[in-house]
Design a protein around this motif. Structure first.
Motif, PDB file in Angstrom:
ATOM      1  N   ASP A  23       0.841  -1.208   0.000  1.00 51.86           N
ATOM      2  CA  ASP A  23       0.000   0.000   0.000  1.00 51.86           C
ATOM      3  C   ASP A  23       0.871   1.251   0.000  1.00 51.86           C
ATOM      4  O   ASP A  23       0.609   2.211  -0.739  1.00 51.86           O
ATOM      5  N   ARG A  24       1.920   1.246   0.824  1.00 52.91           N
ATOM      6  CA  ARG A  24       2.815   2.408   0.910  1.00 52.91           C
ATOM      7  C   ARG A  24       3.682   2.528  -0.347  1.00 52.91           C
ATOM      8  O   ARG A  24       3.873   3.636  -0.868  1.00 52.91           O
ATOM      9  N   HIS A  25       4.200   1.409  -0.841  1.00 51.89           N
ATOM     10  CA  HIS A  25       4.974   1.444  -2.089  1.00 51.89           C
ATOM     11  C   HIS A  25       4.140   2.057  -3.209  1.00 51.89           C
ATOM     12  O   HIS A  25       4.617   2.898  -3.971  1.00 51.89           O
ATOM     13  N   CYS A  26       2.884   1.622  -3.309  1.00 50.86           N
ATOM     14  CA  CYS A  26       2.014   2.097  -4.391  1.00 50.86           C
ATOM     15  C   CYS A  26       1.706   3.584  -4.265  1.00 50.86           C
ATOM     16  O   CYS A  26       1.750   4.316  -5.258  1.00 50.86           O
ATOM     17  N   SER A  27       1.385   4.025  -3.070  1.00 52.93           N
ATOM     18  CA  SER A  27       1.037   5.442  -2.902  1.00 52.93           C
ATOM     19  C   SER A  27       2.253   6.326  -3.147  1.00 52.93           C
ATOM     20  O   SER A  27       2.151   7.386  -3.786  1.00 52.93           O
ATOM     21  N   ASN A  28       3.424   5.907  -2.672  1.00 53.28           N
ATOM     22  CA  ASN A  28       4.645   6.680  -2.922  1.00 53.28           C
ATOM     23  C   ASN A  28       4.995   6.702  -4.408  1.00 53.28           C
ATOM     24  O   ASN A  28       5.385   7.740  -4.956  1.00 53.28           O
ATOM     25  N   ALA A  29       4.867   5.529  -5.070  1.00 52.24           N
ATOM     26  CA  ALA A  29       5.230   5.452  -6.490  1.00 52.24           C
ATOM     27  C   ALA A  29       4.292   6.297  -7.353  1.00 52.24           C
ATOM     28  O   ALA A  29       4.736   6.946  -8.306  1.00 52.24           O
ATOM     29  N   LEU A  30       3.005   6.271  -7.041  1.00 55.17           N
ATOM     30  CA  LEU A  30       2.062   7.088  -7.807  1.00 55.17           C
ATOM     31  C   LEU A  30       2.370   8.571  -7.629  1.00 55.17           C
ATOM     32  O   LEU A  30       2.379   9.341  -8.599  1.00 55.17           O
ATOM     33  N   ALA A  31       2.644   8.981  -6.398  1.00 52.53           N
ATOM     34  CA  ALA A  31       2.971  10.387  -6.141  1.00 52.53           C
ATOM     35  C   ALA A  31       4.256  10.790  -6.872  1.00 52.53           C
ATOM     36  O   ALA A  31       4.341  11.872  -7.466  1.00 52.53           O
ATOM     37  N   LEU A  32       5.256   9.919  -6.854  1.00 49.54           N
ATOM     38  CA  LEU A  32       6.511  10.225  -7.527  1.00 49.54           C
ATOM     39  C   LEU A  32       6.321  10.286  -9.041  1.00 49.54           C
ATOM     40  O   LEU A  32       6.886  11.163  -9.712  1.00 49.54           O
ATOM     41  N   SER A  33       5.511   9.385  -9.595  1.00 53.77           N
ATOM     42  CA  SER A  33       5.286   9.392 -11.040  1.00 53.77           C
ATOM     43  C   SER A  33       4.591  10.678 -11.483  1.00 53.77           C
ATOM     44  O   SER A  33       4.904  11.232 -12.543  1.00 53.77           O
ATOM     45  N   LYS A  34       3.677  11.177 -10.675  1.00 55.26           N
ATOM     46  CA  LYS A  34       3.011  12.443 -10.993  1.00 55.26           C
ATOM     47  C   LYS A  34       4.001  13.611 -10.910  1.00 55.26           C
ATOM     48  O   LYS A  34       3.990  14.516 -11.754  1.00 55.26           O
ATOM     49  N   PHE A  35       4.857  13.562  -9.898  1.00 51.09           N
ATOM     50  CA  PHE A  35       5.875  14.598  -9.734  1.00 51.09           C
ATOM     51  C   PHE A  35       6.816  14.621 -10.933  1.00 51.09           C
ATOM     52  O   PHE A  35       7.125  15.681 -11.500  1.00 51.09           O
ATOM     53  N   LEU A  36       7.267  13.442 -11.370  1.00 48.55           N
ATOM     54  CA  LEU A  36       8.193  13.360 -12.497  1.00 48.55           C
ATOM     55  C   LEU A  36       7.532  13.791 -13.801  1.00 48.55           C
ATOM     56  O   LEU A  36       8.182  14.370 -14.679  1.00 48.55           O
ATOM     57  N   SER A  37       6.238  13.507 -13.936  1.00 47.23           N
ATOM     58  CA  SER A  37       5.518  13.867 -15.159  1.00 47.23           C
ATOM     59  C   SER A  37       5.514  15.370 -15.407  1.00 47.23           C
ATOM     60  O   SER A  37       5.447  15.821 -16.557  1.00 47.23           O
ATOM     61  N   ASP A  38       5.589  16.141 -14.334  1.00 46.26           N
ATOM     62  CA  ASP A  38       5.565  17.603 -14.446  1.00 46.26           C
ATOM     63  C   ASP A  38       6.962  18.227 -14.395  1.00 46.26           C
ATOM     64  O   ASP A  38       7.085  19.454 -14.407  1.00 46.26           O
ATOM     65  N   HIS A  39       7.999  17.370 -14.312  1.00 45.85           N
ATOM     66  CA  HIS A  39       9.354  17.909 -14.138  1.00 45.85           C
ATOM     67  C   HIS A  39       9.961  18.281 -15.490  1.00 45.85           C
ATOM     68  O   HIS A  39       9.909  17.511 -16.447  1.00 45.85           O
ATOM     69  N   GLU A  40      10.557  19.446 -15.558  1.00 45.99           N
ATOM     70  CA  GLU A  40      11.090  19.952 -16.822  1.00 45.99           C
ATOM     71  C   GLU A  40      12.291  19.149 -17.319  1.00 45.99           C
ATOM     72  O   GLU A  40      12.628  19.190 -18.512  1.00 45.99           O
ATOM     73  N   ALA A  41      12.963  18.404 -16.441  1.00 44.78           N
ATOM     74  CA  ALA A  41      14.134  17.628 -16.842  1.00 44.78           C
ATOM     75  C   ALA A  41      13.781  16.220 -17.297  1.00 44.78           C
ATOM     76  O   ALA A  41      14.670  15.449 -17.669  1.00 44.78           O
ATOM     77  N   VAL A  42      12.496  15.882 -17.287  1.00 47.62           N
ATOM     78  CA  VAL A  42      12.054  14.516 -17.588  1.00 47.62           C
ATOM     79  C   VAL A  42      11.356  14.470 -18.936  1.00 47.62           C
ATOM     80  O   VAL A  42      10.466  15.281 -19.222  1.00 47.62           O
ATOM     81  N   GLU A  43      11.755  13.511 -19.772  1.00 51.15           N
ATOM     82  CA  GLU A  43      11.198  13.358 -21.112  1.00 51.15           C
ATOM     83  C   GLU A  43       9.879  12.598 -21.091  1.00 51.15           C
ATOM     84  O   GLU A  43       8.916  12.956 -21.773  1.00 51.15           O
ATOM     85  N   GLY A 101      -0.730   0.068  -8.565  1.00 56.34           N
ATOM     86  CA  GLY A 101       0.247   0.194  -9.638  1.00 56.34           C
ATOM     87  C   GLY A 101       1.609  -0.388  -9.350  1.00 56.34           C
ATOM     88  O   GLY A 101       2.458  -0.431 -10.237  1.00 56.34           O
ATOM     89  N   GLY A 102       1.850  -0.830  -8.114  1.00 59.44           N
ATOM     90  CA  GLY A 102       3.154  -1.377  -7.773  1.00 59.44           C
ATOM     91  C   GLY A 102       4.130  -0.320  -7.306  1.00 59.44           C
ATOM     92  O   GLY A 102       3.792   0.861  -7.186  1.00 59.44           O
ATOM     93  N   GLY A 103       5.357  -0.753  -7.060  1.00 61.49           N
ATOM     94  CA  GLY A 103       6.346   0.137  -6.466  1.00 61.49           C
ATOM     95  C   GLY A 103       7.467   0.567  -7.388  1.00 61.49           C
ATOM     96  O   GLY A 103       8.483   1.088  -6.916  1.00 61.49           O
ATOM     97  N   VAL A 104       7.316   0.322  -8.703  1.00 59.64           N
ATOM     98  CA  VAL A 104       8.410   0.639  -9.634  1.00 59.64           C
ATOM     99  C   VAL A 104       7.950   1.661 -10.675  1.00 59.64           C
ATOM    100  O   VAL A 104       6.890   1.505 -11.279  1.00 59.64           O
ATOM    101  N   VAL A 105       8.765   2.677 -10.862  1.00 61.84           N
ATOM    102  CA  VAL A 105       8.522   3.738 -11.839  1.00 61.84           C
ATOM    103  C   VAL A 105       9.717   3.796 -12.775  1.00 61.84           C
ATOM    104  O   VAL A 105      10.865   3.668 -12.333  1.00 61.84           O
ATOM    105  N   SER A 106       9.484   3.962 -14.066  1.00 61.61           N
ATOM    106  CA  SER A 106      10.590   4.217 -14.989  1.00 61.61           C
ATOM    107  C   SER A 106      10.370   5.572 -15.660  1.00 61.61           C
ATOM    108  O   SER A 106       9.231   5.995 -15.861  1.00 61.61           O
ATOM    109  N   PHE A 107      11.459   6.238 -15.975  1.00 62.15           N
ATOM    110  CA  PHE A 107      11.344   7.513 -16.671  1.00 62.15           C
ATOM    111  C   PHE A 107      12.581   7.747 -17.520  1.00 62.15           C
ATOM    112  O   PHE A 107      13.630   7.115 -17.321  1.00 62.15           O
ATOM    113  N   GLY A 108      12.438   8.634 -18.494  1.00 61.94           N
ATOM    114  CA  GLY A 108      13.543   9.015 -19.353  1.00 61.94           C
ATOM    115  C   GLY A 108      13.991  10.426 -19.026  1.00 61.94           C
ATOM    116  O   GLY A 108      13.177  11.346 -18.968  1.00 61.94           O
TER     117      GLY A 108
END
Length: 390
Positions: free
Chosen positions: A261-281, A304-311
């Motif tokens: 539950d904690r992995h998922c909530s943290n990962a979702l929050a981080l994925s949203k944060f990265l989606s808005d980051h200017e350094a992330v493709e 959604g699980g605890g793993v996020v990937s980004f470019g």
């Protein structure tokens, strides 16, 4: 315990019988072998006429408790516990395949599994055809008369792509194939492939099942007929899990639900944060609406699980700079830990693949995989942010 017990209750209450001491927690059975009351009992045990432990390479109360828990969680009939996740992968295929057999696999799989398929199994004339999980036509085209097993990871490592398990279950049943699903990223708490038609489910218990980066372990569960074959192979070849690791992992399962539950909530929050980051493709996370298979994720996963990937923008050079600037998060190739882990798959977990093979499964030079831990999300985002800022 009632069969209708909820996941969390099964994780805590599935235990072997207590000894005469009536202990509350399962003790460690650190023994290589077991004794018998008389010659007849010993003969019957070796003949398989009675259910008795013989040798810890075959079975042990601690490994049996772990297997029982995973079987209850995955809705499986039987299972066997291995020394590592890769021992589970290799032993499962080695037990079920013969020379001339053929595997269909999703293209995006763990690097070591790719090595087994491409370099080890071909020694025994066992071939693998890789297919695009998003192109269903390629699955039909890949089927041969000698095809025996279909193997997938979902979500995949590290591209975070998804396989539609409902569709795949029907496909494999139509063609009479064995469906083997690596459920490591989702865990049985978020996804149960057997309910969609999988015959076997594999876990690297080293990851989220342990959850704290302490011990190695693997497990395969599923149809009893298939597990019997895997057990017979493993009993003679010796990839068994140690009683100590099984004891640790069985205790770990008691907290799997609350950890995920904690992995998922943290990962979702981080994925949203990265989606808005200017350094992330770009960002990929199953429960992020921008994920191309978001609808599949919502259908077959409860989180959604605890793993996020980004470019990262700027490619490989900026990716290396990002890793070198990480302060709190860990740089290691593991995942599923309580601590957030940052990995560059192209140079680590999938380094043995050619550049062409990596690009074919969307492992680009700029791809960063984050196994999001249990730290406070503000601290995780702060460390990632400072490493992204030039």
């Amino acid at each position: 315990m009632a069969k209708s017990s909820k996941f969390e209750t099964q994780a805590v209450r599935t235990q072997i019988e207590t000894t005469h001491a009536q202990e509350h927690a399962t003790p460690l059975y650190m023994t290589s072998s077991f004794t018998y009351e008389n010659a007849e009992e010993m003969r019957a045990a070796f003949a398989g006429e009675i259910d008795k432990n013989i040798y810890s390479r075959f079975s042990n109360p601690n490994t049996q408790e772990l297997v029982d828990k995973i079987c209850a969680m995955e809705k499986a009939e039987a299972g066997y516990a291995f020394a590592s996740g890769m021992a589970a992968v290799f032993s499962t295929f080695a037990a079920l395949l013969s020379s001339g057999d053929h595997i269909i696999s999703c293209r995006s799989i763990f690097g070591s599994t790719h090595t087994v398929f491409n370099k080890i199994l071909p020694k025994w004339n066992i071939e693998t055809t890789y297919v695009d999980i998003k192109n269903t036509d390629s699955w039909f085209e890949a089927v041969r008369p000698e095809t025996k097993i279909v193997y997938v990871e979902t979500p995949t490592n590290p591209a975070i792509d998804l396989v539609d398990l409902e569709w795949l279950g029907k496909f494999t049943k139509t063609h009479g194939l064995i469906l083997v699903v690596d459920n490591c990223f989702a865990t049985p708490y978020l996804q149960t492939p057997i309910t969609y038609g999988a015959d076997l489910v594999i876990h690297s218990a080293t990851k989220f099942i342990d959850g704290q980066g302490r011990v190695l372990g693997g497990i395969t569960v599923g149809s009893k007929d298939l597990i019997d074959e895997i057990y017979a192979f493993s009993r003679s070849t010796g990839p068994a899990m140690s009683p100590f690791n099984a004891w640790v992992l069985s205790k770990s399962l008691e907290t799997l639900a609350v950890r995920m539950d904690r992995h998922c909530s943290n990962a979702l929050a981080l994925s949203k944060f990265l989606s808005d980051h200017e350094a992330v493709e770009w960002v990929k996370y199953p429960f992020l609406p921008s994920h191309p298979q978001y609808d599949i994720a919502r259908k077959q996963m409860t989180g959604g699980g605890g793993v996020v990937s980004f470019g990262i923008k700027g490619g490989l050079s900026n990716g290396i700079e990002f890793l070198n600037k990480i302060k709190m998060c860990s740089l290691t190739a593991n995942l599923g830990d309580s601590r957030t882990i940052v990995t560059h798959p192209s140079s680590t977990t999938h380094a043995k693949l050619s550049e062409e093979e990596r690009l074919a499964v969307e492992i680009s030079p700029e791809l960063i995989r984050i196994s999001v831990g249990l730290e406070h999300i503000d601290d995780i985002m702060a460390d990632i942010n400072q490493a992204l800022i030039n």
